[in-house]
Structures are given as C-alpha cells and as structure tokens.
Write an enzyme that holds these catalytic residues in place. Structure first.
Site, short mmCIF file in Angstrom:
data_model
loop_
_atom_site.label_atom_id
_atom_site.label_comp_id
_atom_site.label_asym_id
_atom_site.label_seq_id
_atom_site.Cartn_x
_atom_site.Cartn_y
_atom_site.Cartn_z
N TYR A 34 -27.51 -13.42 47.97
CA TYR A 34 -26.50 -13.34 46.82
C TYR A 34 -25.04 -13.21 48.11
CZ TYR A 34 -22.80 -10.73 44.73
OH TYR A 34 -22.13 -10.36 44.46
N GLU A 56 -20.98 -5.92 37.55
CA GLU A 56 -19.85 -5.40 38.27
C GLU A 56 -19.46 -4.03 37.45
OE1 GLU A 56 -19.27 -5.32 41.40
OE2 GLU A 56 -19.80 -7.84 41.91
N TRP A 64 -25.40 -1.93 44.53
CA TRP A 64 -25.29 -2.96 43.88
C TRP A 64 -26.36 -3.53 43.82
CZ3 TRP A 64 -22.81 -6.01 41.56
CH2 TRP A 64 -23.64 -8.04 41.47
#
Length: 211
Positions: A34, A56, A64
C-alpha cells in the site's frame, strides 16, 4: 486534462535496500505494498476516490492496518464500491452487513457508507465527477510537501475547508483529521518524507503546501 503528476522514481533493483516513510511496517507485506504502490499517488478515478473515502471513514477509532486487511471484504460487501449500488442499500441490507465479519461491523459506519454514497452521487451530478470537485481545492495539482519525519500534521487548513464543505453536503465521518488522511491517500497531498525513496525530488506540475 489531468494535471501532471510528480515523476515516479525508477524501480529499485531486486533486493535493493530502500528507505521508506517510518510508518510503513516492513513485516506487513500488504501494508508495505500500500505504501509503495498507492499512498500519495494522484487518483482521478471516481470509484477509487469513493473507495478510499469509505475506508478512511471506517478507520475512525481503529488502526489503518485493521481496515486495510478488510479491504477485500469491503469490496465484496459494497459492490466493489459502486456508489450507485451502495446508495440503494436498504435497511435489510444494512442488517445483513452488520453480520458480515469481513467489514467493520459498526452500525453508524455502515449507515454512513450508504449516506456518503448518496452524497457522492449528488456531487457527481453537480460537478460532473467527484474528482473534479476534490481536485478543484488545489487547482488540479497535487501538493508536494517533502516533510521531515515526525513533522507531518494530522490536519491542515485545507483539510478543515474540505471537511466543512463535505459535512455541509451531507457526508459523515469526514472530520478534518479523516479528510487529511484521505487527501494523503489519494495523492491530493504528497507527504512521503524526505528519507523515503518515493519522495519527489522536485515538484513538476505540483504545488507546495497551501497555507
């Protein structure tokens, strides 16, 4: 015409040691991919912009890493982030999602995903695309910050402004801190630190941080 994105650095030689942003965990291949392949790269495709906005928002109060590792589950549960399909999810569909272990089973976050899809479609109708709306806040060019490690802000005047506008348009889970993380993720802001191999050496077509 899409703005000129910062030039990507040359691909490293196999096995070459790379310096990265310090938050990129070397022991998590998915997280590392990522960082290397997505974070900070300008996105102009509405489906991916919608996907990242929802992810998000789902992160609120979580790491995350938790959300990133549920990404496949989210794509399956939310029609690969087709906003038209998500906007039509009814109460029965939301109840089904509450039983889905592949996503964050939080009622407010699930309901906000449907609400945000509806607001997203309204922005598309008004501006032609969500990308056109979002990138208009920076004049169509990414903001190149080249920060030193430990100096990246959690929010800025820009994220405050976009958050306020999104809330006015009916979006949820779009506080300024979430919005700034979103801007970083979709490349409206490039915050790869100076030590990172992905940090732009210059800013062709980009702009420095807006005050």
């Amino acid at each position: 015409m899409a703005p000129i994105a910062p030039k990507r650095p040359p691909a490293p030689r196999p096995g070459a040691a790379l310096k990265r942003c310090r938050w990129a965990p070397l022991d998590d291949p998915e997280y590392l991919r990522y960082h290397d392949e997505e974070w900070g790269r300008p996105v102009h495709e509405d489906r991916l912009l919608f996907e990242m906005l929802i992810l998000e928002g789902a992160q609120a109060g979580l790491s995350w890493s938790t959300v990133l590792h549920k990404r496949r589950g989210y794509r399956r549960a939310f029609a690969r982030f087709n906003p038209r399909a998500v906007a039509r999810i009814d109460a029965r569909g939301r109840a089904t999602l509450m039983r889905d272990p592949g996503i964050v089973r939080n009622r407010l976050k699930i309901e906000s995903t449907v609400t945000n899809a509806q607001a997203f479609l309204a922005v598309q109708r008004e501006f032609g695309s969500f990308a056109h709306y979002l990138w208009s806040f920076t004049g169509g060019a990414p903001l190149i910050n080249r920060p030193r490690p430990g100096t990246i802000p959690a929010r800025t005047a820009l994220s405050d402004r976009i958050s306020k506008d999104l809330l006015k348009r009916g979006f949820r889970f779009v506080g300024s801190t979430i919005v700034y993380a979103y801007l970083q993720a979709v490349g409206v802001v490039n915050d790869h630190t100076r030590e990172c191999f992905l940090c732009p050496k210059a800013a062709p077509g980009g702009r420095r941080r807006l005050k």
